[in-house]
Design a protein around this motif. Sequence first.
Motif, PDB file in Angstrom:
ATOM      1  N   PHE A 131       4.478  -6.516  -5.565  1.00  0.00           N
ATOM      2  CA  PHE A 131       5.216  -5.286  -5.862  1.00  0.00           C
ATOM      3  C   PHE A 131       4.292  -4.249  -6.502  1.00  0.00           C
ATOM      4  N   LEU A 132       3.419  -4.683  -7.411  1.00  0.00           N
ATOM      5  CA  LEU A 132       2.485  -3.742  -8.036  1.00  0.00           C
ATOM      6  C   LEU A 132       1.520  -3.153  -7.003  1.00  0.00           C
ATOM      7  N   THR A 133       1.169  -3.953  -5.976  1.00  0.00           N
ATOM      8  CA  THR A 133       0.340  -3.435  -4.890  1.00  0.00           C
ATOM      9  C   THR A 133       1.089  -2.349  -4.115  1.00  0.00           C
ATOM     10  N   VAL A 134       2.356  -2.618  -3.777  1.00  0.00           N
ATOM     11  CA  VAL A 134       3.182  -1.621  -3.095  1.00  0.00           C
ATOM     12  C   VAL A 134       3.279  -0.339  -3.918  1.00  0.00           C
ATOM     13  N   LYS A 135       3.554  -0.510  -5.211  1.00  0.00           N
ATOM     14  CA  LYS A 135       3.700   0.646  -6.099  1.00  0.00           C
ATOM     15  C   LYS A 135       2.415   1.478  -6.143  1.00  0.00           C
ATOM     16  N   LYS A 136       1.273   0.785  -6.226  1.00  0.00           N
ATOM     17  CA  LYS A 136      -0.010   1.486  -6.283  1.00  0.00           C
ATOM     18  C   LYS A 136      -0.276   2.237  -4.986  1.00  0.00           C
ATOM     19  N   LEU A 137      -0.045   1.599  -3.844  1.00  0.00           N
ATOM     20  CA  LEU A 137      -0.280   2.246  -2.551  1.00  0.00           C
ATOM     21  C   LEU A 137       0.567   3.504  -2.394  1.00  0.00           C
ATOM     22  N   ILE A 138       1.826   3.430  -2.860  1.00  0.00           N
ATOM     23  CA  ILE A 138       2.710   4.587  -2.763  1.00  0.00           C
ATOM     24  C   ILE A 138       2.251   5.693  -3.702  1.00  0.00           C
ATOM     25  N   GLU A 139       1.922   5.323  -4.958  1.00  0.00           N
ATOM     26  CA  GLU A 139       1.552   6.331  -5.954  1.00  0.00           C
ATOM     27  C   GLU A 139       0.238   7.030  -5.612  1.00  0.00           C
ATOM     28  N   GLU A 140      -0.706   6.299  -5.017  1.00  0.00           N
ATOM     29  CA  GLU A 140      -1.994   6.918  -4.705  1.00  0.00           C
ATOM     30  C   GLU A 140      -1.991   7.617  -3.347  1.00  0.00           C
ATOM     31  N   GLY A 141      -0.866   7.520  -2.637  1.00  0.00           N
ATOM     32  CA  GLY A 141      -0.724   8.249  -1.372  1.00  0.00           C
ATOM     33  C   GLY A 141      -1.435   7.629  -0.192  1.00  0.00           C
ATOM     34  N   SER A 142      -1.836   6.374  -0.301  1.00  0.00           N
ATOM     35  CA  SER A 142      -2.596   5.734   0.777  1.00  0.00           C
ATOM     36  C   SER A 142      -1.811   5.657   2.088  1.00  0.00           C
ATOM     37  N   LEU A 143      -0.503   5.543   1.985  1.00  0.00           N
ATOM     38  CA  LEU A 143       0.337   5.427   3.181  1.00  0.00           C
ATOM     39  C   LEU A 143       0.971   6.753   3.580  1.00  0.00           C
ATOM     40  N   GLY A 144       0.689   7.805   2.819  1.00  0.00           N
ATOM     41  CA  GLY A 144       1.297   9.106   3.077  1.00  0.00           C
ATOM     42  C   GLY A 144       2.726   9.164   2.590  1.00  0.00           C
ATOM     43  N   GLU A 145       3.522   9.998   3.221  1.00  0.00           N
ATOM     44  CA  GLU A 145       4.940  10.100   2.881  1.00  0.00           C
ATOM     45  C   GLU A 145       5.673   8.869   3.413  1.00  0.00           C
ATOM     46  N   ILE A 146       6.324   8.133   2.523  1.00  0.00           N
ATOM     47  CA  ILE A 146       7.021   6.915   2.936  1.00  0.00           C
ATOM     48  C   ILE A 146       8.297   7.282   3.686  1.00  0.00           C
ATOM     49  N   LYS A 147       8.476   6.637   4.844  1.00  0.00           N
ATOM     50  CA  LYS A 147       9.650   6.899   5.672  1.00  0.00           C
ATOM     51  C   LYS A 147      10.576   5.683   5.767  1.00  0.00           C
ATOM     52  N   CYS A 148       9.991   4.491   5.853  1.00  0.00           N
ATOM     53  CA  CYS A 148      10.784   3.259   5.985  1.00  0.00           C
ATOM     54  C   CYS A 148      10.251   2.215   4.997  1.00  0.00           C
ATOM     55  N   PHE A 149      11.150   1.641   4.225  1.00  0.00           N
ATOM     56  CA  PHE A 149      10.777   0.618   3.248  1.00  0.00           C
ATOM     57  C   PHE A 149      11.708  -0.567   3.446  1.00  0.00           C
ATOM     58  N   GLU A 150      11.129  -1.754   3.546  1.00  0.00           N
ATOM     59  CA  GLU A 150      11.927  -2.979   3.640  1.00  0.00           C
ATOM     60  C   GLU A 150      11.483  -3.954   2.563  1.00  0.00           C
ATOM     61  N   SER A 151      12.456  -4.590   1.921  1.00  0.00           N
ATOM     62  CA  SER A 151      12.175  -5.618   0.929  1.00  0.00           C
ATOM     63  C   SER A 151      13.067  -6.818   1.219  1.00  0.00           C
ATOM     64  N   HIS A 152      12.445  -7.983   1.369  1.00  0.00           N
ATOM     65  CA  HIS A 152      13.180  -9.211   1.728  1.00  0.00           C
ATOM     66  C   HIS A 152      13.016 -10.267   0.650  1.00  0.00           C
ATOM     67  N   PHE A 153      14.067 -11.059   0.465  1.00  0.00           N
ATOM     68  CA  PHE A 153      13.995 -12.266  -0.360  1.00  0.00           C
ATOM     69  C   PHE A 153      14.783 -13.336   0.394  1.00  0.00           C
ATOM     70  N   ASP A 154      14.148 -13.866   1.436  1.00  0.00           N
ATOM     71  CA  ASP A 154      14.822 -14.795   2.337  1.00  0.00           C
ATOM     72  C   ASP A 154      14.442 -16.237   2.020  1.00  0.00           C
ATOM     73  N   ARG A 155      15.351 -17.159   2.340  1.00  0.00           N
ATOM     74  CA  ARG A 155      15.130 -18.579   2.107  1.00  0.00           C
ATOM     75  C   ARG A 155      15.717 -19.373   3.263  1.00  0.00           C
ATOM     76  N   PHE A 156      15.396 -20.663   3.313  1.00  0.00           N
ATOM     77  CA  PHE A 156      16.043 -21.555   4.276  1.00  0.00           C
ATOM     78  C   PHE A 156      16.845 -22.584   3.494  1.00  0.00           C
ATOM     79  N   ARG A 157      18.097 -22.274   3.284  1.00  0.00           N
ATOM     80  CA  ARG A 157      19.009 -23.157   2.558  1.00  0.00           C
ATOM     81  C   ARG A 157      20.359 -23.165   3.268  1.00  0.00           C
ATOM     82  N   PRO A 158      20.416 -23.760   4.445  1.00  0.00           N
ATOM     83  CA  PRO A 158      21.652 -23.705   5.236  1.00  0.00           C
ATOM     84  C   PRO A 158      22.799 -24.533   4.662  1.00  0.00           C
ATOM     85  N   GLU A 159      22.493 -25.443   3.739  1.00  0.00           N
ATOM     86  CA  GLU A 159      23.536 -26.264   3.128  1.00  0.00           C
ATOM     87  C   GLU A 159      23.912 -25.700   1.756  1.00  0.00           C
TER      88      GLU A 159
END
Length: 269
Positions: A131-159
Amino acid sequence: MNSAPIKTAVIGYGFSAKTFHIPFISSLAEFELSAISSSQIAAVTADWPMAKYYLSADDLLKNSDAELVIITAPNDVHFQLAKTALEQNKHVIIEKPFVTNVADGEELIALAAEKGLILSVYNNRRWDGDFLTVKKLIEEGSLGEIKCFESHFDRFRPEVRQRWREQSATGGGILFDLGPHLIDQTLQLFGVPDAITAQCLIMREGSTNIDYFNLVLHYPDKVATLHSDLYSAGPNKRFSVKGDKGSYEKQGLDPQEDRLKAGVLPTEP
């Protein structure tokens, strides 16, 4: 002149207390683990003999000398325990989620302000490395103007598991368990959205709480999608950030949790 360490009590002695709270309290000279309340008397007294043991949270709140109380009990009792702690003039940190409804949260905030006490929620994943890497990249403008952001917290727990995080009628399910991390991180990056679209489902057989969510936070110039399901058999996406100059993709969870579970203390590199 050094001040005395803050006498700190922990309510609950489950995974959260043992993994995310006590290793930090015990590693910092500014804090003293003074009391623990739990039904696990043998484990607590063996692991932390210098801390005073209380069978009930209410007994700890009313009789311990703790200045700060950290609440790691089930979500549906966060409000009442925090209210009692504030009434006993103790500072309070509540494990996420803060409370299970807005009115309770507003009441606690007003009570803490009235008494001049610190009241906070433990959003520890503001300090995850990815997350700190994402924050730094956004703040320093490395990716330009952010248009799409996805954040996942997925697991495999079908039971469905027989534990309060999944079974509790109030505050159970992954929207209350994992959702606060994703929502808090997104608010840290982009602030409050203009609108939210939410798809929250019960998918697993025998489940009584939300075990799938897909939240879309709408901003004037971008969209943020927050997702969690229990049918992802990894390796799983964690972040996808797309701007007009480039994009960043991250797979898998930050390793700090696994290191803490393995007994690596925060004092080690």
